[in-house]
Motif scaffolding. Structure first.
Motif, PDB file in Angstrom:
ATOM      1  N   GLN A  58       0.945  -1.192   0.048  1.00 21.93           N
ATOM      2  CA  GLN A  58       0.148  -0.001   0.214  1.00 21.93           C
ATOM      3  C   GLN A  58       0.770   1.278   0.164  1.00 21.93           C
ATOM      4  N   VAL A 124     -10.595   2.411  13.223  1.00 15.76           N
ATOM      5  CA  VAL A 124     -11.426   3.469  14.018  1.00 15.76           C
ATOM      6  C   VAL A 124     -13.088   2.856  14.389  1.00 15.76           C
ATOM      7  N   THR A 125     -13.101   1.664  13.997  1.00 21.27           N
ATOM      8  CA  THR A 125     -14.548   1.084  13.869  1.00 21.27           C
ATOM      9  C   THR A 125     -15.120   0.614  15.291  1.00 21.27           C
ATOM     10  N   ALA A 127     -15.086   0.203  19.580  1.00 26.90           N
ATOM     11  CA  ALA A 127     -15.388   1.066  20.886  1.00 26.90           C
ATOM     12  C   ALA A 127     -13.790   1.232  21.354  1.00 26.90           C
ATOM     13  N   HIS A 197     -17.948   8.436  20.422  1.00 30.32           N
ATOM     14  CA  HIS A 197     -17.637   7.383  19.734  1.00 30.32           C
ATOM     15  C   HIS A 197     -17.627   7.792  18.088  1.00 30.32           C
ATOM     16  N   ASP A 198     -17.362   9.144  17.852  1.00 30.80           N
ATOM     17  CA  ASP A 198     -17.301   9.657  16.691  1.00 30.80           C
ATOM     18  C   ASP A 198     -15.860   9.903  16.365  1.00 30.80           C
ATOM     19  N   TYR A 199     -15.112   9.392  15.421  1.00 29.09           N
ATOM     20  CA  TYR A 199     -13.832   9.467  15.252  1.00 29.09           C
ATOM     21  C   TYR A 199     -13.270  10.812  14.968  1.00 29.09           C
ATOM     22  N   HIS A 200     -14.325  11.833  14.790  1.00 31.42           N
ATOM     23  CA  HIS A 200     -13.569  13.174  14.388  1.00 31.42           C
ATOM     24  C   HIS A 200     -13.261  13.903  15.705  1.00 31.42           C
TER      25      HIS A 200
ATOM     26  N   LYS B  24     -11.670  -5.426   5.171  1.00 31.98           N
ATOM     27  CA  LYS B  24     -11.015  -4.341   6.091  1.00 31.98           C
ATOM     28  C   LYS B  24     -10.496  -2.989   5.669  1.00 31.98           C
ATOM     29  N   GLN B  25      -9.997  -2.924   4.524  1.00 36.87           N
ATOM     30  CA  GLN B  25      -9.399  -1.741   4.057  1.00 36.87           C
ATOM     31  C   GLN B  25     -10.546  -0.667   3.652  1.00 36.87           C
ATOM     32  N   GLU B  29     -19.126   4.762   5.845  1.00 42.51           N
ATOM     33  CA  GLU B  29     -19.234   5.420   7.310  1.00 42.51           C
ATOM     34  C   GLU B  29     -20.854   5.712   6.962  1.00 42.51           C
ATOM     35  N   SER B  32     -21.466   9.092  10.985  1.00 45.53           N
ATOM     36  CA  SER B  32     -20.146   9.336  11.748  1.00 45.53           C
ATOM     37  C   SER B  32     -19.614   8.180  12.284  1.00 45.53           C
ATOM     38  N   PHE B  33     -20.194   7.230  12.131  1.00 48.27           N
ATOM     39  CA  PHE B  33     -19.629   5.764  12.640  1.00 48.27           C
ATOM     40  C   PHE B  33     -18.825   5.291  11.474  1.00 48.27           C
ATOM     41  N   ARG B  34     -17.595   4.642  11.858  1.00 51.55           N
ATOM     42  CA  ARG B  34     -16.864   3.850  10.952  1.00 51.55           C
ATOM     43  C   ARG B  34     -17.572   2.350  10.817  1.00 51.55           C
ATOM     44  N   LEU B  35     -17.961   1.949   9.816  1.00 52.07           N
ATOM     45  CA  LEU B  35     -18.624   0.526   9.906  1.00 52.07           C
ATOM     46  C   LEU B  35     -17.703  -0.665   9.303  1.00 52.07           C
ATOM     47  N   LEU B  36     -17.873  -1.816   9.987  1.00 51.13           N
ATOM     48  CA  LEU B  36     -17.206  -2.985   9.305  1.00 51.13           C
ATOM     49  C   LEU B  36     -18.016  -3.784   8.499  1.00 51.13           C
ATOM     50  N   ASP B 136     -18.635  -5.341  21.353  1.00 49.79           N
ATOM     51  CA  ASP B 136     -17.737  -4.608  21.083  1.00 49.79           C
ATOM     52  C   ASP B 136     -17.767  -3.221  22.262  1.00 49.79           C
ATOM     53  N   GLU B 145     -26.509   3.391  19.740  1.00 51.17           N
ATOM     54  CA  GLU B 145     -25.289   3.347  19.045  1.00 51.17           C
ATOM     55  C   GLU B 145     -25.068   1.675  18.332  1.00 51.17           C
ATOM     56  N   LYS B 149     -25.287   1.051  14.050  1.00 53.23           N
ATOM     57  CA  LYS B 149     -24.124   0.329  13.821  1.00 53.23           C
ATOM     58  C   LYS B 149     -24.273  -1.069  13.219  1.00 53.23           C
TER      59      LYS B 149
END
Lengths: 284, 172
Positions: A58, A124-125, A127, A197-200, B24-25, B29, B32-36, B136, B145, B149
């Motif tokens: 990468q 960042v996903t 908790a 829990h908002d990564y910003h 994973k890469q 969003e 504003s939560f990043r999701l798997l 989690d 939340e 999610k």
């Protein structure tokens, strides 16, 4: 009791299910507390190797942006060189201002030494978020050292193997950083946690409401905890309010660093940390 | 039988590979939560129907821990996948899969039909994701939340799940 055991034996899959879930729950809880089992984290040899391979491929896609950020950082470092040093003389005369680089010999001690490292895995996903560095104990990285990026504080080292280390990101529910909010250059102490829990964003508490803060004020590390060197940016005030009945602000802090695209970081090793901790212990 | 073993071992490695190297890469969003994006529960879903429940649970644990090592989340993926292993047979029966008919086969699209497969995977995947985020966050204080999610992750994972089923259609 006997019939209970018989029942469980007859339904051994239920028993196995419950036992396995219990183990998982214990893993979740313990990992947040102890943080010293490295075999289950990405700092172990196998996963570390895997991620450094992925990262090396990468890496080519990011070369431009990495070069830019490094150049930028060099410029900043030139301005700041003296700030990581500890001046070992007493200030007896307030008219006499001392520049750290104007002193020679024994009067200057290194307080922080930095090790640069590359982020090879990041999340960042969750908790509780972690990222992995491609350097470990052999490169001088140790537990609970602060990790900084070009734009600010990003985490604290949680476990270390010989060649890799795992860092608890500031985006973790168990992390607490003390920081200063700069109001017209004047620092006011507060405490930063990740509640949203908002990564910003981070959340800042314990800044007294008598302080006249405004949107856009900077929040920097204050070096109380001996983890981070003083004066590194964490973020800026995004919004704030005073909850009814409280004497303190609730401040939403927009992070300076985009935590999703961490690439190069610096691990700060505080050489005077043990001395500071020992002293603080005697006071307790 | 041996073929089947091989196919399942291969699927184990293959799904973990896709999960880590591709899914994973991908940054996704919502609010504003990043999701798997989840694909790996497919492995548990596709294990042969005659597999004992204990094996489903144990393999769930094993695969979960492997993923946890890479995701730095000990116990979270494992906890969810153990649960998925536990409810796999129940979900097959609930959607009317004739366990006798597909005996010793994998409950894939080829063997139970696309409609049924789509329903079952929706059910299993949703529960898996819900349990995952519950582990989690590890407290129901944040139930809002967890739900946001879960729903978000489900919406992005389900098409991937179905796409996998359409591309790879194992009969073993």
């Amino acid at each position: 009791m006997r019939s209970l055991i018989l029942l469980l034996l007859k339904r051994s899959s239920l028993l196995l299910f419950l036992v396995m879930e219990l183990i998982c729950a214990l893993l979740v809880i313990n990992y947040n507390k102890k943080q010293n089992d490295i075999f289950l984290t990405s700092s172990n040899f196998f996963t570390g190797k895997f991620y450094s391979q992925v990262r090396s491929i990468q890496g080519y896609f990011y070369l431009n942006s990495i070069a830019d950020s490094l150049a930028n950082e060099n410029k900043q470092l030139r301005d700041q060189l003296a700030s990581s040093r500890y001046i070992n003389i007493a200030h007896q005369d307030t008219f006499f201002s001392v520049r750290a680089d104007s002193l020679g010999g024994d009067s200057i001690l290194m307080k922080f030494v930095y090790t640069d490292a590359e982020v090879i895995n990041n999340s960042v996903t969750s908790a509780n978020n972690f990222f992995t560095l491609n350097k470990g104990a052999l490169h001088g990285i140790g537990k609970s050292m602060g990790v900084l990026s070009a734009k600010g504080a990003v985490g604290i080292v949680s476990s270390v193997s010989d060649h890799f280390s795992t860092v608890r990101s500031i985006l973790s529910r168990d992390i607490k950083i003390s920081g200063n909010i700069l109001v017209d250059g004047q620092p006011f102490f507060g405490s930063l946690t990740w509640q949203s829990h908002d990564y910003h964003y981070l959340d800042m508490d314990f800044v007294p409401k008598s302080t006249k803060i405004s949107i856009g004020d900077s929040i920097v590390t204050n070096g109380f905890s001996s983890v981070f060197p003083e004066g590194y940016l964490i973020g800026k005030v995004d919004t704030f309010y005073v909850p009814p009945g409280s004497g303190y602000y609730k401040i939403k802090v927009a992070l300076a660093e985009d935590m999703t695209s961490l690439k190069r970081v610096y691990v700060a090793n505080n050489l005077l940390k043990e001395e500071q901790l020992k002293l603080e212990e005697t006071n307790e | 039988m041996n073929d089947q073993l091989q196919a399942n071992i291969f699927r184990f490695v293959f799904l973990i590979g896709i999960q880590l190297l591709i899914l994973k890469q991908i940054p996704i969003e919502l609010a504003s939560f990043r999701l798997l994006i989840f694909l790996y529960p497919m492995y548990i879903l596709l294990l042969p129907t005659q597999s004992p429940k204990q094996l489903l649970i144990f393999l769930g644990f094993l695969m979960g821990l492997t993923l946890d090592m890479f995701y730095d989340s000990p116990g979270v993926h494992a906890g969810a996948l153990v649960f998925t292993g536990f409810i796999r047979d129940f979900s097959l029966r609930m959607f009317g899969v004739d366990m006798e008919k597909v005996k010793s086969l994998t409950p894939s699209r080829a063997n139970i039909g696309f409609g049924k497969f789509a329903q079952i995977s929706a059910f299993v995947l949703f529960l898996h994701i819900f349990v995952y985020y519950t582990f989690d966050v590890f407290t129901f204080v944040y139930i809002g939340e967890i739900l946001v999610k879960t729903i978000g992750s489900f919406i992005v994972s389900y098409p991937v799940f179905l796409a996998y089923a359409l591309i790879f259609n194992s009969k073993k």
